[in-house]
Design an enzyme around this catalytic site. Structure first.
Site, PDB file in Angstrom:
ATOM      1  CE  LYS A  76      -4.661  -0.711   0.665  1.00  0.00           C
ATOM      2  NZ  LYS A  76      -5.557   0.101  -0.082  1.00  0.00           N
ATOM      3  N   GLY A  81      -9.965  -2.969   6.118  1.00  0.00           N
ATOM      4  CA  GLY A  81     -11.001  -2.243   6.846  1.00  0.00           C
ATOM      5  C   GLY A  81     -10.848  -2.306   8.354  1.00  0.00           C
ATOM      6  CE  LYS A 128     -14.230  -3.085  -8.088  1.00  0.00           C
ATOM      7  NZ  LYS A 128     -13.040  -3.369  -8.907  1.00  0.00           N
ATOM      8  CD  GLU A 148      -9.738  -1.227  -7.723  1.00  0.00           C
ATOM      9  OE1 GLU A 148     -10.419  -2.144  -8.203  1.00  0.00           O
ATOM     10  OE2 GLU A 148      -9.572  -1.071  -6.487  1.00  0.00           O
ATOM     11  NE  ARG A 155      -6.837  -9.053  -9.064  1.00  0.00           N
ATOM     12  CZ  ARG A 155      -8.042  -8.503  -9.106  1.00  0.00           C
ATOM     13  NH1 ARG A 155      -8.773  -8.608 -10.200  1.00  0.00           N
ATOM     14  NH2 ARG A 155      -8.533  -7.822  -8.094  1.00  0.00           N
TER      15      ARG A 155
END
Lengths: 81, 463
Positions: B117, B166, B237, B275, B293
Site C-alpha cells: 500500500k 477495513g 462490486k 483504481e 491482473r
C-alpha cells in the site's frame, strides 16, 4: 448412555478451529452442551457454525480439519449422557 | 517467442474465458483443476486436465507447488493465473518464471511494488497521480497528529499502520475529537496488531469507484478508458459500467492519462487496473490501488473498445508487444455488467446450492454471458458464488439499461436462486437510472428495495 452424532448443516469445508492460529473448538474426549459450537463449515466463502444438538462427550471426529463435507455428513460422534 | 501450450491456473467462468482466448490463438490448453472441478465446463473444454488436489482451495488453487508440478507434467510453456487465487502473488510469479515458463502478467517485482500500500501510494504520487491527502507515513504523537490533521482537513480517517481490510479505522469529524481518538487508535493498534503506529488520511464521504484499464508491454503503456463500479455490497462490486457516465470528457481524459502515465512509469507489462475514488461534487479523484491482473469486470471494457484484453495479454506475454496505439482506442456506446451470484438475495444472500436443472441463457444483439454453467451442472460448495456475468452493450446508457432489463428476464437457472432478481429491481430504480449513488448507496437502499418488492403484486404472477 447412547450414541449420537453431529452432522454438517451445509456442504462445504469443515474447520475445527475458529482461526488457523487458534486451538480447536473441541477435542475428542471433551464434553459438549446443547448449542455449543464444535466447528465451522465454509460454503461459498460464508461460514456456518456447527452446533451440538444434544449434550454428551465427543468420542471421535470423523472428518479432519479442512476436509470436504456433504450436507448431513457425520462430523463427530458422541455418547450422550 | 510464441507461446505453444497454456496452463490455466484458475476455475469457473474466467477459466472458460481464458481457454477460449488461448484456443483462438492456436494454443494447446491445460486446465489445472481441483477434484471438485473434474466436471466443470472448463474441464470439458480444455485439451488436457491436470488434477492439482482436493476441493479446498488451500490444497489446490492456492497451492503453488501443486500448480507448478501440474505445469511440469503437462509440458506447458506459459501460465495464466486469471483473477483471485495466486494472480497477485509476487513469489508465485517469480517461481513460475524460475521454472522456465512464461507468466502471463507483470513481473514479480511490479506485483510486489503495487501490492504494498505505502509503496504503491508513493509510486503513484511520483508519477503525478493524485493520492488521498494524508500523513506521509506514521504519526508518532497526538500533537503531531493534530497539526497534520489541520493541514489535511476534516473529516479524516485514523488508520492503523499494521491494519488492513477495513480493520483499525476510525473516522474523525473535527479537531475536538482528534486527540482523544488518536490516543485510542494507538492503544487499539497496539492491542490488535502489536504495533501502535497510525497514519491519517482524508475521508471522502460520498465517493464513486472509478477504475482505468491499462495495457503495457514493459516499455509503452496505454489506457482503455474507465469503468465505474460504485454499486457495491460489503465492498464487493455487483454492477459495473463502462464508461463512467459520471465523468465529463475533460475529467475522463485527465483520469485516464494519469493511469497510463503511472503504468508506463513502472514499466508495466500486461493488463492492469488503476483504481480511483472520485468525488463528483468537487471533481477530485484520488489513487486507491493498482490491481496487477485481469479483472472480473473486464468484458465491459472489451464491449466499448472492441479490444480483446485476454488476447492482448497473451500477445504481450508471447513477446509481440503492444499492438495498439493510444489513438486507436475509441469509445463506442455503453456497457453494463451484473454479477450473477448463487445467492438468495431475499434471504440475506444465503448461498444457493444445487443442480441447475433448467438453464436458459439470455441472448440477442449486444448481450454476452460469460459463465461456468451448463444444463445439469451441480454447483460445488467450495468456491465463490459467481455463476456468470451478464454483460450488455448498446448505443448509450439508457438503451443499455433497457437491454439489461430484457436480458435479465430471459435468464433461468432453476431451481438455483441467483442475484438476477435483485438486478431486475435495481434496473428500475430511479436513483440507479439517474446515477444518484455512491459506494454506500446499495447497502443503505437494500432493505427498502426488498421490502417494496416483497409487497409488489408481481410476486404471485411469476408462478
Amino acid at each position: 448412555m447412547s450414541n449420537a452424532s453431529i452432522q454438517a448443516p451445509v456442504p462445504g469445508v469443515f474447520y475445527r478451529r475458529p482461526a488457523p492460529d487458534q486451538p480447536p473448538f473441541k477435542e475428542a474426549g471433551d464434553s459438549v452442551a446443547v448449542g455449543e459450537v464444535i466447528g465451522l463449515v465454509e460454503v461459498m466463502k460464508t461460514f456456518y457454525e456447527v452446533k451440538a444438538e444434544q449434550a454428551g462427550t465427543i468420542t471421535e471426529f470423523l472428518v479432519e480439519n479442512e476436509g470436504a463435507v456433504t450436507a448431513g455428513q457425520v462430523l463427530a460422534s458422541l455418547t450422550s449422557a | 517467442m510464441p507461446l505453444r501450450k497454456l496452463l490455466i491456473a484458475n476455475r469457473g467462468e474466467i477459466a472458460v474465458r481464458l481457454l477460449r482466448a488461448a484456443r483462438e490463438r492456436g494454443l494447446a490448453t491445460v486446465l489445472a483443476a481441483s477434484e471438485a472441478d473434474r466436471d466443470s465446463l472448463a474441464a470439458g473444454l480444455a485439451d488436457e486436465v491436470e488434477i492439482i488436489g482436493p476441493p479446498p482451495v488451500r490444497k489446490s488453487y492456492l497451492d503453488p507447488a501443486a500448480i507448478l508440478a501440474a505445469a511440469e507434467r503437462s509440458g506447458a510453456d506459459a501460465l495464466h493465473p486469471g483473477y483471485g487465487f495466486l494472480s497477485e502473488n509476487a513469489a508465485f510469479a517469480d517461481e513460475v518464471r524460475e521454472a522456465g515458463l512464461v507468466f502471463v502478467g507483470p513481473t514479480g517485482d511490479t506485483i510486489r511494488r503495487m501490492g504494498d500500500k505505502a509503496a504503491a501510494r508513493r509510486t503513484a504520487a511520483e508519477a503525478g497521480v493524485p493520492v488521498v491527502p494524508g500523513s506521509e507515513g506514521r504519526v508518532e504523537d497526538p500533537e503531531e497528529a493534530a497539526r497534520l490533521a489541520g493541514e489535511i482537513g476534516y473529516p479524516l480517517m485514523i488508520k492503523a499502520a499494521a491494519g488492513g481490510g477495513g480493520r483499525g479505522i476510525r473516522v474523525v469529524h473535527d479537531a475536538a475529537e482528534l486527540r482523544d481518538q488518536a490516543l485510542r487508535a494507538q492503544a487499539e493498534a497496539e492491542a490488535a496488531f502489536g504495533d501502535r503506529g497510525i497514519y491519517l488520511e482524508k475521508y471522502i464521504e460520498r465517493a464513486r469507484h472509478i477504475e482505468v484499464q491499462v495495457l503495457g508491454d514493459g516499455e509503452r503503456a496505454i489506457h482503455l478508458f474507465e469503468r465505474e463500479c460504485t454499486l457495491q455490497r460489503r465492498h464487493q462490486k455487483v454492477w459495473e459500467e463502462a464508461p463512467s457516465a459520471s465523468l465529463t470528457p475533460e475529467k475522463r481524459e485527465e483520469l485516464c492519462a494519469a493511469a497510463a502515465r503511472l503504468a508506463e512509469g513502472i514499466g508495466y507489462s500486461g493488463a492492469g487496473t488503476v483504481e480511483f475514488i472520485y468525488d463528483d461534487r468537487t471533481g477530485d479523484f484520488f489513487f486507491l490501488e493498482m490491481n496487477t491482473r485481469l479483472q472480473v469486470e473486464h468484458p465491459t471494457t472489451e464491449m466499448v473498445t472492441g479490444v480483446d484484453l485476454v488476447r492482448a495479454m497473451l500477445g504481450i506475454a508471447g513477446g509481440e508487444g503492444l499492438q495498439l496505439r493510444q489513438e486507436e482506442v475509441v469509445l463506442r456506446g455503453h456497457s453494463i455488467e451484473v454479477r450473477i451470484n448463487a445467492e438468495d438475495y431475499r434471504n440475506q444472500f444465503f448461498p444457493s446450492l444445487g443442480r441447475v436443472d433448467h438453464l436458459r441463457l439470455p441472448g440477442g444483439p449486444g448481450v454476452r454471458f460469460d459463465t461456468l454453467l451448463y444444463p445439469g451442472y451441480d454447483i460445488p460448495p467450495f468456491y465463490d458464488s459467481l455463476l456468470g456475468k451478464l454483460i450488455v452493450h448498446d448505443l448509450d446508457r439508457e438503451h443499455a439499461l433497457g437491454r439489461l432489463r430484457a436480458a435479465l428476464g430471459e435468464l433461468d437457472t432453476a431451481p438455483v436462486v441467483t442475484t438476477a432478481g435483485l438486478f431486475s429491481l435495481l434496473v428500475e430504480d430511479p436513483d440507479v437510472r439517474a446515477l444518484r449513488f455512491d459506494t454506500q448507496w446499495l447497502e443503505q437502499r437494500l432493505p427498502g428495495l426488498l421490502e417494496e418488492a416483497g409487497a409488489a403484486p408481481t410476486e404471485t404472477t411469476t408462478r
